[in-house]
Write an enzyme that holds these catalytic residues in place. Structure first.
Site, short mmCIF file in Angstrom:
data_model
loop_
_atom_site.label_atom_id
_atom_site.label_comp_id
_atom_site.label_asym_id
_atom_site.label_seq_id
_atom_site.Cartn_x
_atom_site.Cartn_y
_atom_site.Cartn_z
N PHE A 152 0.80 -1.23 0.00
CA PHE A 152 0.00 0.00 0.00
C PHE A 152 0.83 1.28 0.00
CE2 PHE A 152 0.73 -0.11 4.61
CZ PHE A 152 0.95 1.24 4.87
N LYS A 176 -0.96 -7.20 -9.54
CA LYS A 176 -2.00 -7.28 -8.49
C LYS A 176 -1.62 -6.24 -7.43
CE LYS A 176 -2.98 -8.47 -4.78
NZ LYS A 176 -3.42 -7.51 -3.71
N GLU A 179 -5.00 -3.95 -2.31
CA GLU A 179 -6.44 -3.64 -2.33
C GLU A 179 -6.76 -2.39 -1.52
OE1 GLU A 179 -4.80 -6.01 -0.91
OE2 GLU A 179 -5.83 -6.95 0.80
N SER A 229 4.94 -6.98 3.67
CA SER A 229 5.44 -7.28 5.01
C SER A 229 6.23 -8.59 5.00
CB SER A 229 4.26 -7.38 5.98
OG SER A 229 3.38 -8.38 5.51
N CYS A 284 9.44 1.83 3.67
CA CYS A 284 10.30 0.71 4.08
C CYS A 284 11.70 1.22 4.37
CB CYS A 284 10.33 -0.38 3.03
SG CYS A 284 11.13 0.15 1.53
N GLU A 385 8.60 -4.06 13.69
CA GLU A 385 8.38 -3.03 12.66
C GLU A 385 7.07 -2.31 13.02
OE1 GLU A 385 7.21 -4.12 8.59
OE2 GLU A 385 8.34 -2.38 7.88
P1 NAD Z 1 1.19 -6.67 3.10
O1 NAD Z 1 2.20 -7.74 3.24
O2 NAD Z 1 0.04 -6.65 4.03
O3 NAD Z 1 0.54 -6.70 1.61
C1 NAD Z 1 1.33 -6.71 0.45
C2 NAD Z 1 0.58 -7.42 -0.66
O4 NAD Z 1 0.35 -8.77 -0.29
C3 NAD Z 1 -0.78 -6.82 -0.98
O5 NAD Z 1 -0.95 -6.78 -2.38
C4 NAD Z 1 -1.77 -7.77 -0.32
O6 NAD Z 1 -2.98 -7.87 -1.02
C5 NAD Z 1 -1.04 -9.09 -0.33
N1 NAD Z 1 -1.32 -9.93 0.83
C6 NAD Z 1 -1.54 -9.49 2.10
N2 NAD Z 1 -1.73 -10.56 2.92
C7 NAD Z 1 -1.62 -11.67 2.15
C8 NAD Z 1 -1.71 -13.06 2.43
N3 NAD Z 1 -1.95 -13.53 3.67
N4 NAD Z 1 -1.56 -13.93 1.41
C9 NAD Z 1 -1.31 -13.49 0.17
N5 NAD Z 1 -1.23 -12.17 -0.16
C10 NAD Z 1 -1.37 -11.27 0.83
O7 NAD Z 1 1.99 -5.28 3.14
P2 NAD Z 1 1.41 -3.79 3.21
O8 NAD Z 1 0.81 -3.56 4.56
O9 NAD Z 1 0.58 -3.51 2.02
O10 NAD Z 1 2.76 -2.95 3.07
C11 NAD Z 1 3.58 -2.58 4.16
C12 NAD Z 1 4.74 -3.52 4.31
O11 NAD Z 1 5.51 -3.55 3.11
C13 NAD Z 1 5.70 -3.08 5.41
O12 NAD Z 1 6.11 -4.21 6.12
C14 NAD Z 1 6.86 -2.48 4.63
O13 NAD Z 1 8.11 -2.50 5.30
C15 NAD Z 1 6.89 -3.35 3.43
N6 NAD Z 1 7.55 -2.72 2.30
C16 NAD Z 1 8.79 -3.17 1.97
C17 NAD Z 1 9.48 -2.59 0.93
C18 NAD Z 1 10.83 -3.07 0.55
O14 NAD Z 1 11.35 -2.65 -0.48
N7 NAD Z 1 11.46 -3.94 1.33
C19 NAD Z 1 8.90 -1.53 0.22
C20 NAD Z 1 7.63 -1.09 0.59
C21 NAD Z 1 6.96 -1.71 1.64
#
Ligand code: NAD
Length: 492
Positions: A152, A176, A179, A229, A284, A385
Site C-alpha cells: 500500500f 496485483k 487492495e 510485510s 520501508c 516493525e
Molecule cells: P502486506 O504484506 O500486508 O501486503 C502486500 C501485498 O500482499 C498486498 O498486495 C496484499 O494484497 C497481499 N497480501 C496481504 N496478505 C496476504 C496473504 N496472507 N496472502 C497473500 N497475499 C497477501 O503489506 P502492506 O501492509 O501492504 O505494506 C507494508 C509492508 O511492506 C511493510 O512491512 C513495509 O516495510 C513493506 N515494504 C517493503 C518494501 C521493501 O522494499 N522492502 C517496500 C515497501 C513496503
C-alpha cells in the site's frame, strides 16, 4: 475506471468487470470516507488473464526490443503529463502529502526511463575461439508470463520497479496491486491503454489473498515479484518457489541511524525527522531507531523533540501539511498500542503522538510524530516493525557499540550514519548489516540505475528490483556453443 463505484480489471486490452462477489471499500485515510470499492477477483479471473498473456507473448517475444520500448517512451510522457493527477490520487487513497506523492511518481518514472535502455541492458556476451574454431555466445531470453504483487505504501512507484523491465525484456506482465490503494494502478493502466502495448502484454487484476494464491499456483506464471510485510513475503517466496517459479520478495524493515558527536546536528536533525515522520513513517526506508553516540545524546534528542512537535500534520492535499495519516484505523490502533507498551519496557514517551486531532479531519487516522527514549535494544519495541511515525532512541558510548546495536536485528533494509569523519563513515559502511547504507543521508533509496533491496528478513530471493537486476530477473540466459568447419561449407 469504475462502473457504479466498482473498480475494474484490465484484461486483454479491455476494462472488464470482475465477477467477484466480494468488494472491499477503498478508504481515504484522512477522512475515513470510502472513495470506491475494489473487487476481490476470484482465481478463475487470474487464469483468464494468464491465458490472454500467453497468447500475447507469442507476438511480443518476437517483437524486436527496439520496438518493444516504443510504448514505454510514450508511457513515460503520459506519466509526466499526469503527474498532478497521480499526486492527487495517491494522496487520497494512501494519505501521504501531495509533494510526497509526486516525488514517488518521479522515482517510478525513472524506472521507465532506465527500462528504455533494454536494447543495451539485455545484451549478452560472447567469445570467439573459446576453443579452436568454436565460438560461444550468451543470449538473454524472456521468461514468458510474470506477475507482481505490491503493497500500500508506494502505490505509484512500486509497480514501476517491475513492470517496465518485464515488458522491455519481452515478457507479459500481470499486476496485483494492494487492495487498500488500487486507484493509482487504475490511473496507470488508463495510461498504459493509450501507450500502444498490444492487448494482453500488460494486465491488471485487483484482489486479495485468493487472487495472490491463484497467481502463486498458476503453472503459466514463470516469475513473481513481491513487496510487502515480512510474513507475507516469506509465504509468497515459499509458495512461488515450491511451484517452480523465480521469486524476488521484499519484506519489512526496522531501520537504524547512528548519530556521532561530530555530526552536523542541524542537518542531521532535519534529515532524520524527514525520514522518520515523512510518509507518516510508512516507508520501508523510514528511520525508526536512532542511536546517539557519546555527547551527541543531549543535543540531538532536544533538537529532534522540537522537530517532532513542530511538524505540521494534516490532510495531504492541504496547504502546508508535512505529514498525513496512517493507512487504516487498525494501523492507528496498533501503533498507539505499541506506544502504550513503551513504559512497560522501561522506555520513556518523550513526544506522544496519540490522541491528537487534525481540525476538519477528526475521523482521519492520524498519529502525530512520536519519540520513545531509552528504548531497550533487546526489547520487543526495538525488534518490531511499527510502520508508523514513531522513532525509538537508544544510546551508545562508541561507534563499535552503536554498530553492534545496528546489527542486532532480524531486518536488514537500511542503516545510516551521520558524522563528519570519513574513517568512522567507512567503518560503518563496511560493517553495517544492511542492503542500503546512508552516510549523512536519511532515506538511502537507490536511484533506478542501481538495484534495490534489503538483506536478511527484509528480502527473500537473489536478484533485486530495478536496473540491471530487473533485467536479469526477467530473463533467462541461453549459451550457444557453435562450430562451423570449413570443410562443410559449400564453395562458390
Ligand atoms: P502486506 O504484506 O500486508 O501486503 C502486500 C501485498 O500482499 C498486498 O498486495 C496484499 O494484497 C497481499 N497480501 C496481504 N496478505 C496476504 C496473504 N496472507 N496472502 C497473500 N497475499 C497477501 O503489506 P502492506 O501492509 O501492504 O505494506 C507494508 C509492508 O511492506 C511493510 O512491512 C513495509 O516495510 C513493506 N515494504 C517493503 C518494501 C521493501 O522494499 N522492502 C517496500 C515497501 C513496503
Amino acid at each position: 475506471m469504475t462502473t457504479n463505484g466498482k473498480l475494474l480489471n484490465y484484461v486483454n486490452g479491455q476494462w472488464t468487470r470482475s465477477s467477484a462477489s466480494d468488494y472491499a471499500n477503498v478508504m481515504n485515510p484522512a477522512t475515513n470516507q470510502a472513495l470506491t470499492t475494489v473487487p476481490m477477483s476470484p482465481g478463475g479471473e487470474v487464469d483468464a488473464a494468464v491465458q490472454k498473456a500467453q497468447e500475447a507473448y507469442v507476438g511480443w517475444r518476437h517483437t524486436p526490443v527496439g520496438d518493444r520500448i516504443q510504448p514505454l517512451f510514450k508511457l513515460k510522457q503520459l506519466l509526466e503529463d499526469n503527474l498532478d493527477a497521480f499526486g492527487r490520487v495517491i494522496t487520497e487513497e494512501c494519505g501521504k502529502t501531495y509533494a510526497e506523492s509526486v516525488a514517488e511518481m518521479r522515482r517510478g518514472i525513472e524506472n521507465v526511463e532506465v527500462a528504455c535502455g533494454a536494447p543495451i541492458l539485455m545484451q549478452g556476451y560472447n567469445n570467439e575461439d573459446i576453443a579452436r574454431g568454436i565460438d560461444e555466445h550468451m543470449f538473454r531470453q524472456p521468461l514468458g508470463v510474470v506477475a507482481a504483487i505490491t503493497p500500500f505504501n508506494f502505490p505509484g512507484m512500486i509497480p514501476l520497479w517491475f513492470l517496465p523491465y518485464a515488458v522491455a525484456t519481452g515478457n507479459c506482465f500481470i499486476l496485483k496491486p494492494s487492495e487498500k490503494v488500487p486507484m493509482s494502478s487504475q490511473l496507470l493502466f488508463e495510461l498504459i491503454d493509450q501507450a500502444g502495448f498490444p492487448a494482453g502484454v500488460l494486465q491488471l487484476i485487483n484482489g486479495g489473498k485468493e487472487t495472490v494464491d491463484a497467481l502463486l499456483d498458476h503453472p503459466g506464471i514463470r516469475a513473481i515479484s513481491f513487496v510487502g510485510s515480512t510474513p507475507v513475503a516469506k509465504y509468497v517466496y515459499s509458495r512461488a518457489t515450491a511451484n517452480g517459479k523465480r521469486a524476488q520478495c521484499q519484506g519489512g524493515a526496522k531501520n537504524p541511524v547512528v548519530i556521532m558527536p561530530d555530526a552536523d546536528m542541524e542537518s542531521a536533525t532535519r534529515i532524520v525527522a524527514d525520514s522518520a515522520w515523512g510518509c507518516a513513517g510508512q516507508r520501508c526506508l523510514a528511520l525508526s531507531v536512532a542511536v546517539t553516540v557519546g555527547e551527541a545524546k543531549n543535543e540531538f534528542t532536544e533538537m529532534l523533540a522540537d522537530a517532532a512537535t513542530s511538524r505540521k500534520v494534516g490532510y495531504g492535499l492541504a496547504e502546508g501539511a508535512e505529514m498525513g495519516p496512517v493507512i487504516t484505523s487498525e494501523s492507528k490502533a496498533r501503533i498507539e498500542k505499541i506506544i502504550g507498551q513503551a513504559g512497560g519496557e522501561g522506555a520513556n514517551v518523550l513526544v506522544d503522538g496519540r490522541n491528537k486531532q487534525v481540525g476538519g479531519y477528526e475521523d482521519g487516522y492520524f498519529v502525530f510524530p512520536t519519540i520513545l527514549d531509552n528504548v531497550n535494544p533487546n526489547g520487543e519495541i526495538a525488534k518490531t516493525e511499527i510502520f508508523g511515525p514513531v522513532l525509538s532512541m537508544m544510546h551508545a558510548n562508541t561507534v563499535e557499540d552503536a554498530l553492534a546495536i545496528v546489527n542486532n536485528r532480524a531486518y536488514g533494509n537500511m542503516a545510516c550514519i551521520f558524522t563528519s569523519d570519513g574513517n568512522t563513515a567507512r567503518q560503518f559502511r563496511y560493517g553495517a548489516d544492511a542492503g542500503n547504507v546512508g552516510i549523512n543521508i536519511g532515506v538511502a533509496a537507490p536511484m533506478a540505475y542501481f538495484p534495490f533491496s534489503g538483506w536478511n528478513e527484509s528480502f527473500f530471493g537473489d536478484l533485486h528490483a530495478q536496473s540491471r537486476h530487473g533485467v536479469e530477473f526477467y530473463t533467462q540466459t541461453k549459451v550457444v556453443v557453435e562450430r562451423w568447419p570449413r570443410e562443410w561449407s559449400r564453395k562458390f
